[in-house]
Design a protein around this motif. Structure first.
Motif, mmCIF file in Angstrom:
data_model
loop_
_atom_site.group_PDB
_atom_site.id
_atom_site.type_symbol
_atom_site.label_atom_id
_atom_site.label_comp_id
_atom_site.label_asym_id
_atom_site.label_seq_id
_atom_site.Cartn_x
_atom_site.Cartn_y
_atom_site.Cartn_z
ATOM 1 N N GLU A 62 25.844 12.239 76.787
ATOM 2 C CA GLU A 62 25.939 10.881 77.748
ATOM 3 C C GLU A 62 24.620 10.075 77.290
ATOM 4 O O GLU A 62 25.332 9.172 77.743
ATOM 5 C CB GLU A 62 25.225 11.607 79.454
ATOM 6 N N SER A 90 21.857 23.553 79.883
ATOM 7 C CA SER A 90 21.959 23.057 80.626
ATOM 8 C C SER A 90 20.725 21.249 79.878
ATOM 9 O O SER A 90 22.487 20.366 80.248
ATOM 10 C CB SER A 90 21.819 22.739 81.702
ATOM 11 N N ASP A 105 13.695 17.810 87.339
ATOM 12 C CA ASP A 105 14.532 17.262 86.567
ATOM 13 C C ASP A 105 14.661 16.843 85.498
ATOM 14 O O ASP A 105 13.614 15.802 85.394
ATOM 15 C CB ASP A 105 15.148 16.698 88.159
ATOM 16 N N LEU A 106 15.881 16.712 84.771
ATOM 17 C CA LEU A 106 15.694 15.859 83.949
ATOM 18 C C LEU A 106 16.664 14.584 83.601
ATOM 19 O O LEU A 106 18.210 15.460 84.134
ATOM 20 C CB LEU A 106 16.167 16.819 81.770
ATOM 21 N N THR A 107 16.334 13.691 84.080
ATOM 22 C CA THR A 107 17.518 12.615 83.770
ATOM 23 C C THR A 107 18.076 11.904 82.521
ATOM 24 O O THR A 107 17.302 11.186 81.889
ATOM 25 C CB THR A 107 16.863 11.491 85.531
ATOM 26 N N PRO A 108 18.472 10.955 82.900
ATOM 27 C CA PRO A 108 19.610 10.762 81.870
ATOM 28 C C PRO A 108 17.986 9.433 80.934
ATOM 29 O O PRO A 108 17.952 9.113 79.761
ATOM 30 C CB PRO A 108 20.658 9.260 82.804
ATOM 31 N N HIS A 109 17.388 8.969 82.195
ATOM 32 C CA HIS A 109 16.125 7.902 81.483
ATOM 33 C C HIS A 109 15.746 8.329 81.052
ATOM 34 O O HIS A 109 14.952 8.150 79.991
ATOM 35 C CB HIS A 109 15.778 7.002 82.758
ATOM 36 N N GLY A 146 24.164 19.131 78.171
ATOM 37 C CA GLY A 146 24.649 17.629 78.713
ATOM 38 C C GLY A 146 24.552 16.713 78.750
ATOM 39 O O GLY A 146 24.568 15.215 78.014
ATOM 40 N N THR A 147 23.304 16.649 79.070
ATOM 41 C CA THR A 147 22.590 15.257 80.356
ATOM 42 C C THR A 147 23.045 14.682 78.583
ATOM 43 O O THR A 147 22.335 13.130 78.592
ATOM 44 C CB THR A 147 21.698 15.663 80.982
#
Lengths: 392, 190
Positions: A283, A276, A363-367, A279-280
């Motif tokens: 972006e 998953s 959580d894996l954030t875009p940052h 996807g991130t």
């Protein structure tokens, strides 16, 4: 242009999407035992059994060790067998995973990725699948619910191919995909069924006209040759995986293979990632590209057999690479995917860096993804593993 | 450019935030949009603070992470305002919807966020009157349909009607639909 058949657009969780694919396949035997976050997948499938939507024999076993044993027994008996599990459940199957592969039984299993404690944790990482890295199974990862569905249908064709004959696990990230409602397109039942096809076993223990011995003793005189043959199945798998993907593309217009190369043509640095997180990461690639930064991404769909050559080619024009592992290998130079990627890049001078992220569902954030790209473009090097989203 | 709306739900375990985050995603998907609905799974105790998330877009959604910078915050229980920073990461241009019977000044005094678009609806009260139980999730969906560009009221009603008709008796279905419509009408800017 691929021809488009009748499809249905649905809102399903990843677990429901895999259960839907299993329903369309209508396997002969399903061995089931609950574990979070897989539980609702087989719960849903059990409803289909109860409602007569499938005529699968559902075996509610007393442990995952028994689930895999029942699947082995069924498959050796010459029928199509499935199961599903997560984390500790997979760990309890450990012994039988090797036997399933060694007996060349094309069992299909859905693995809803979850961390292996301790401390106790029910959330996603890939440590469970990586523990089964060398068990002789084919490993296919899914980015979203659509891929979880598509990969499930394709898994049967790959596993059951005469030149492969290997058990196959399709994985989906626990909670992140298994429990997220998303939109996906499914094939109509008849198309799905005819794509997967009827299962014609090579041998069956229940066929008195063709008596065979399976799972017998093989001492130093034969064991080694059995394992060599299993390698051959893995060597044959890439061609079959590509062929099945091609047929699936013609049916659905959705492309699959070993890698998804995202904005790689003129990329200067790229991240390699599975599941998953891809996807991130896409972006983030888009937002970096908007700022003129030549970032790319490679999503690795198949971890076993590992596409060493394809990957090395896809990365060969870059200045640097980061591999994001949702798994840790204690005492190693980096995560398990990193080890494979760097090995694939042997002889090239492109630096490959290891990042560990998302253990226990962090959580894996875009940052966080962007910070890894920043390291690559700033040339920040570190011979050790680095971590995304970790407090230190 | 994709038009993405990110909604974060705050509630206590048992109030139906997980269900609401998913229902909204399903309604959006059935209305032809792309959407994701997912909860933040933790220890699922009754009464513990929980979060849910919904993304809605006109383009496929690739992000698979929690929502830290929402466009809309929905709060199903105003007692959370005393100990959870529900508006964390919400820009001042965002929207807040709170289920409460309290007045605007009281609610304003409990949140740090200084934006304009704060809305209040007594969803628990509506649910109690229409369904006999103070479960605020479906009326909150109705209020949300009014104050945000997420999903149209008709699409929401149709989707809930279809979904509930399979599981519940007519009385329950009707109660939910009336609650949604009432919350749509009764939600007020604060």
């Amino acid at each position: 242009m691929a021809k488009r058949l009748s499809t249905k657009r649905l809102a399903l969780t990843g677990n429901e999407a895999v259960a839907e694919a299993f329903k369309q396949v209508n396997p002969d035997v399903a061995a089931v035992f609950p574990i979070t976050p897989q539980t609702e997948l087989m719960h849903k499938f059990a409803e289909y059994v109860n409602d007569g939507k499938v005529d699968t024999e559902l075996i509610a076993v007393e442990s995952e060790h028994s689930a895999m044993s029942a699947a082995v027994g069924a498959a050796a008996g010459g029928v199509r067998a499935i199961t599903a599990t997560s984390a500790n459940g997979l760990a309890l199957m450990w012994e039988i995973l090797y036997i399933a592969a060694g007996m060349r039984l094309p069992i299909v299993m859905a693995l809803v990725n979850r961390s292996l404690g301790g401390p106790l944790n029910i959330h996603c990482d890939h440590g469970d699948a990586m523990g089964a890295r060398d068990a002789g199974w084919i490993h296919i990862y899914s980015e979203n619910t659509q891929e979880a569905y598509d990969n499930t249908l394709q898994a049967f064709r790959i596993a059951e191919h005469r030149e492969v004959m290997l058990p196959t696990m399709i994985t989906l990230d626990g909670f992140i995909i298994s429990h997220t409602t998303e939109v996906l397109e499914i094939l109509d039942d008849e198309t799905a069924k005819s794509f997967v096809g009827e299962y014609k076993p090579l041998t069956s223990l229940l066929n008195p006209d063709q008596p065979v011995t399976m799972g017998s003793l093989a001492l130093p005189d034969y064991y080694f040759e059995h394992k060599r043959q299993l390698v051959e199945g893995m060597y044959n798998a890439p061609r079959v995986i590509e062929q099945v993907a091609k047929e699936y593309y013609e049916l659905t217009g959705r492309q699959y293979g070993f890698l998804e190369n995202y904005r790689m043509e003129d990329a200067e640095a790229a991240i390699v990632v599975m599941g998953s997180a891809a996807g991130t990461t896409k972006e983030v690639v888009d937002s970096l590209r908007d700022r003129g930064v030549k970032a790319g991404m490679i999503k690795l769909r198949v971890f076993r057999p590992f596409p060493h050559e394809q990957l090395a080619n896809a990365l060969s024009h870059l200045n640097s690479v980061a591999v994001l592992d949702r798994c840790i290998s204690y005492g190693a130079q980096g995560g398990p995917v990193f080890g494979e990627v760097r090995s694939a890049m042997y002889g090239k001078t492109i630096p490959v860096h290891s990042y560990i992220y998302g253990l226990g569902g962090r959580d894996l954030t875009p940052h966080m993804v962007e910070s890894a790209y920043n390291d690559l473009f700033e040339g920040k090097s570190d011979p050790r593993m680095r971590y995304l989203g970790l407090r230190e | 450019m994709a038009k993405l709306t990110e909604i974060r739900w705050h509630a206590r375990g048992g109030q139906g935030a997980k269900t609401a985050s998913t229902f909204l995603a399903e309604a959006a998907i059935h209305a032809g949009m792309y959407s994701q609905g997912f909860p933040d799974y933790g220890p699922e105790r009754m009464g513990a603070p929980i979060r849910g998330f919904t993304r809605i877009s006109d383009q496929p959604i690739r992000l698979h992470c929690a929502i830290d910078e929402p466009d809309v915050v929905v709060v199903l229980d105003d007692t959370l305002l005393d100990n959870v920073d529900v508006c964390e990461g919400l820009p001042e241009t965002g929207i807040v919807l709170i289920n409460s019977h309290k007045d605007a000044a009281t609610i304003r005094s409990k949140i740090k966020w200084k934006g304009k678009s704060l809305f209040i609806v007594n969803a628990s009260g509506i649910a109690l009157e229409e369904m006999g139980r103070p479960i605020p999730n479906t009326p909150m969906l109705g209020a949300l349909a009014k104050i945000s560009e997420t999903v149209a009221l008709d699409a929401l009603l149709e989707d809930i009607q279809k979904k509930f008709a399979k599981k519940f008796k007519a009385q329950v279905v009707e109660g939910n639909l009336r609650s949604i419509k009432r919350a749509y009408e009764e939600v007020r800017a604060a």
